[in-house]
Design a protein around this motif. Structure first.
Motif, mmCIF file in Angstrom:
data_model
loop_
_atom_site.group_PDB
_atom_site.id
_atom_site.type_symbol
_atom_site.label_atom_id
_atom_site.label_comp_id
_atom_site.label_asym_id
_atom_site.label_seq_id
_atom_site.Cartn_x
_atom_site.Cartn_y
_atom_site.Cartn_z
ATOM 1 N N ASN A 64 -0.695 -5.301 0.527
ATOM 2 C CA ASN A 64 0.246 -4.226 -0.250
ATOM 3 C C ASN A 64 0.407 -3.212 1.010
ATOM 4 O O ASN A 64 -0.231 -3.188 1.981
ATOM 5 C CB ASN A 64 -0.167 -3.710 -1.421
ATOM 6 C CG ASN A 64 -1.535 -3.472 -1.531
ATOM 7 O OD1 ASN A 64 -2.067 -2.929 -0.299
ATOM 8 N ND2 ASN A 64 -2.279 -3.681 -2.702
ATOM 9 N N TYR A 65 1.025 -2.117 0.569
ATOM 10 C CA TYR A 65 1.144 -1.067 1.565
ATOM 11 C C TYR A 65 -0.063 -0.263 1.717
ATOM 12 O O TYR A 65 -0.520 -0.173 3.118
ATOM 13 C CB TYR A 65 2.230 0.084 0.850
ATOM 14 C CG TYR A 65 2.071 1.211 1.941
ATOM 15 C CD1 TYR A 65 2.599 1.333 2.936
ATOM 16 C CD2 TYR A 65 1.452 2.365 1.388
ATOM 17 C CE1 TYR A 65 2.334 2.408 3.796
ATOM 18 C CE2 TYR A 65 1.164 3.659 2.100
ATOM 19 C CZ TYR A 65 1.669 3.801 3.590
ATOM 20 O OH TYR A 65 1.502 4.581 4.015
ATOM 21 N N PRO A 66 -1.154 -0.111 0.928
ATOM 22 C CA PRO A 66 -2.222 0.572 1.439
ATOM 23 C C PRO A 66 -3.012 -0.386 2.131
ATOM 24 O O PRO A 66 -3.778 0.271 3.076
ATOM 25 C CB PRO A 66 -2.894 0.588 -0.247
ATOM 26 C CG PRO A 66 -1.942 0.746 -1.256
ATOM 27 C CD PRO A 66 -0.835 -0.339 -0.563
ATOM 28 N N ASP A 67 -3.026 -1.463 1.971
ATOM 29 C CA ASP A 67 -3.805 -2.403 3.112
ATOM 30 C C ASP A 67 -3.150 -2.400 4.289
ATOM 31 O O ASP A 67 -3.658 -2.605 5.419
ATOM 32 C CB ASP A 67 -3.624 -3.985 2.751
ATOM 33 C CG ASP A 67 -4.535 -5.010 3.528
ATOM 34 O OD1 ASP A 67 -5.247 -4.449 3.836
ATOM 35 O OD2 ASP A 67 -3.882 -6.225 3.400
ATOM 36 N N MET A 68 -1.737 -2.201 4.421
ATOM 37 C CA MET A 68 -1.211 -2.031 5.902
ATOM 38 C C MET A 68 -1.705 -0.688 6.359
ATOM 39 O O MET A 68 -1.571 -0.701 7.522
ATOM 40 C CB MET A 68 0.632 -1.984 5.658
ATOM 41 C CG MET A 68 0.838 -3.483 5.517
ATOM 42 S SD MET A 68 2.814 -3.581 5.937
ATOM 43 C CE MET A 68 3.713 -2.279 4.621
ATOM 44 N N LYS A 69 -1.549 0.183 5.569
ATOM 45 C CA LYS A 69 -1.923 1.591 6.103
ATOM 46 C C LYS A 69 -3.298 1.517 6.688
ATOM 47 O O LYS A 69 -3.639 2.112 7.594
ATOM 48 C CB LYS A 69 -1.997 2.638 4.736
ATOM 49 C CG LYS A 69 -2.490 3.896 5.124
ATOM 50 C CD LYS A 69 -2.282 4.974 4.030
ATOM 51 C CE LYS A 69 -2.848 4.515 2.691
ATOM 52 N NZ LYS A 69 -2.535 5.378 1.719
ATOM 53 N N GLN A 70 -4.134 0.828 6.015
ATOM 54 C CA GLN A 70 -5.804 0.899 6.493
ATOM 55 C C GLN A 70 -5.579 0.106 7.736
ATOM 56 O O GLN A 70 -6.419 0.469 8.887
ATOM 57 C CB GLN A 70 -6.708 0.084 5.425
ATOM 58 C CG GLN A 70 -7.844 -0.241 5.821
ATOM 59 C CD GLN A 70 -8.555 1.251 5.986
ATOM 60 O OE1 GLN A 70 -8.640 2.121 5.094
ATOM 61 N NE2 GLN A 70 -9.120 1.705 7.088
#
Length: 409
Positions: A261-267
């Motif tokens: 998801n987006y939080p995973d991409m952010k990480q």
């Protein structure tokens, strides 16, 4: 176009003047009576629960509603809005036309279309009857009145805007190398293998990426404003899947797996695994920097030809148990105070749906004084908005994507 929007808005306001009582409750034109009836009610607000800062914002909303109006707001945290819609559908099928379990839903797109078509929403026009509707920017934000090409008809109230924006770490990636459209992004990915990817549908951000690409590569973009024509669907979407067939071999891990998801991409951007990511909120990068989740060198960019944009809403099911409390909450969500806090990246960074010229001087000055963050593009640099396709396109594209790629091949 502006004239038509004005006529439509006037129609909503006119409709609000003769709204019936909400399932035996007070007339919506008598707001004092709405407040009185709402006191003591518990509003079960079904909303996506995947973001800590958004959840914290909704906790603040709940505290304000309790202290000001004696209304308890309970966030029912969802992974998928469709699950809340399914609850209402099941209750209607069971004949439960009162005392429903869902009072307010964070909604837009295909979920709104589904509820509207099945008559699952509170009487038309309630949104434009809210006292704070007078501040809403219906003149310059057409997606407030048309949700994924579907007229809202006052069946849902706006509470935030969204626009696709890309992020990169300027310490690793030169700004001059950044792509300016989907075709250039594909070229960039080929030149930088393993450094770009997207979440697998039906994740909202991943599905939005597919819509962005489709909007740019489809032969006849006008088709996206209308329901899918099954006879020509495969031909219409072939450019999208031809694009993905080229992207996947050079994507992160060869598209054998995708970011969650987006939080995973952010990480993964923070860890140096990805060099370009994207979100549906122009303030996400600044919020990530403030929270210590992203390096201070992260910056934003967008496509000069436009990126996908929409409005997100709250809706009230026809059988909601706490209709008055839900109406009061929806009204608070579009108050200048609540919108100011929501646009502040310290708390969320979600763009406002209010028109600055309509606000009192003090509120307008407060918005002007907001520090949107070092990585947030100013409104004049966000580029044009590409309208969301008709909701039927996303449903069919997700099915076709799973058929082609869900196995990771």
């Amino acid at each position: 176009m502006g004239l038509m929007r004005g006529i439509f808005a006037a129609g909503l306001i006119a409709a609000a003047s003769y709204l019936p009582a909400a399932a035996g409750g007070p007339e919506l034109s008598d707001w004092t009576a709405v407040e009185k009836a709402a006191s003591g009610q518990t509003v079960y607000f079904n909303a996506w629960g995947g973001s800590e800062n958004i959840n914290a914002y909704l906790e603040w909303v709940g505290a304000e509603m309790q202290s000001r109006y004696g209304v308890t707001v309970v966030q029912v945290k969802l992974e998928d809005t469709a699950s809340a819609v399914a609850k209402v559908i099941a209750e209607k099928a069971a004949g439960k036309n009162e005392n429903g379990s869902v009072d307010l839903i964070w909604i837009n797109g295909e979920n709104f279309v589904s509820m509207k078509q099945q008559d699952l929403l509170l009487t038309p026009g309630w949104a434009s009857a809210l006292p704070n509707w007078r501040y809403v920017d219906i003149e310059n934000q057409p997606t407030i009145l048309t949700d994924f090409t579907e007229p809202t008809d006052g069946l849902e109230s706006p509470w935030g805007g969204a626009k696709m924006v890309f992020f990169y770490d300027s310490a690793r990636t030169e700004a001059s190398s950044l792509p300016d459209n989907a075709t250039q992004l594909l070229d960039w990915a080929k030149n930088n293998p393993g450094r770009f990817s997207y979440p697998a549908p039906p994740d909202f951000i991943g599905s939005s990426f597919l819509k962005q690409v489709l909007s740019e590569v489809i032969v006849d973009p006008a088709k996206l404003a209308k329901p899918v024509v099954e006879e020509s669907f495969e031909q219409d979407v072939e450019p999208l899947f031809a694009y993905l067939d080229q992207l996947h071999p050079v994507a992160w891990r060869g598209a054998k797996t995708f970011p969650q998801n987006y939080p995973d991409m952010k990480q993964k951007l923070a860890d140096g695994e990805l060099d370009i990511i994207f979100a549906f909120n122009p303030s996400e990068a600044s919020a990530g920097i403030k929270a210590g989740e992203l390096p201070e060198t992260v910056r934003s960019f967008t496509f000069s030809g436009g990126t996908l944009g929409n409005t997100h809403f709250v809706a009230i099911p026809y059988n909601a148990n706490a209709k008055e409390g839900a109406l009061l909450t929806a009204n608070f969500l579009i108050s200048p105070e609540a919108q100011l806090r929501k646009q502040d990246p310290t708390y969320w960074g979600d763009p406002t749906v209010l028109a600055m010229p309509k606000l009192p001087d003090a509120d307008r000055a407060a918005f002007a004084a907001l520090d949107l963050g070092v990585a947030t593009l100013t409104p004049d640099k966000l580029g044009p908005v590409i309208a969301e396709p008709h909701a039927s396109w996303m449903e069919r594209i997700e099915v076709e994507w799973r058929r082609r790629y869900a196995s990771g091949n």
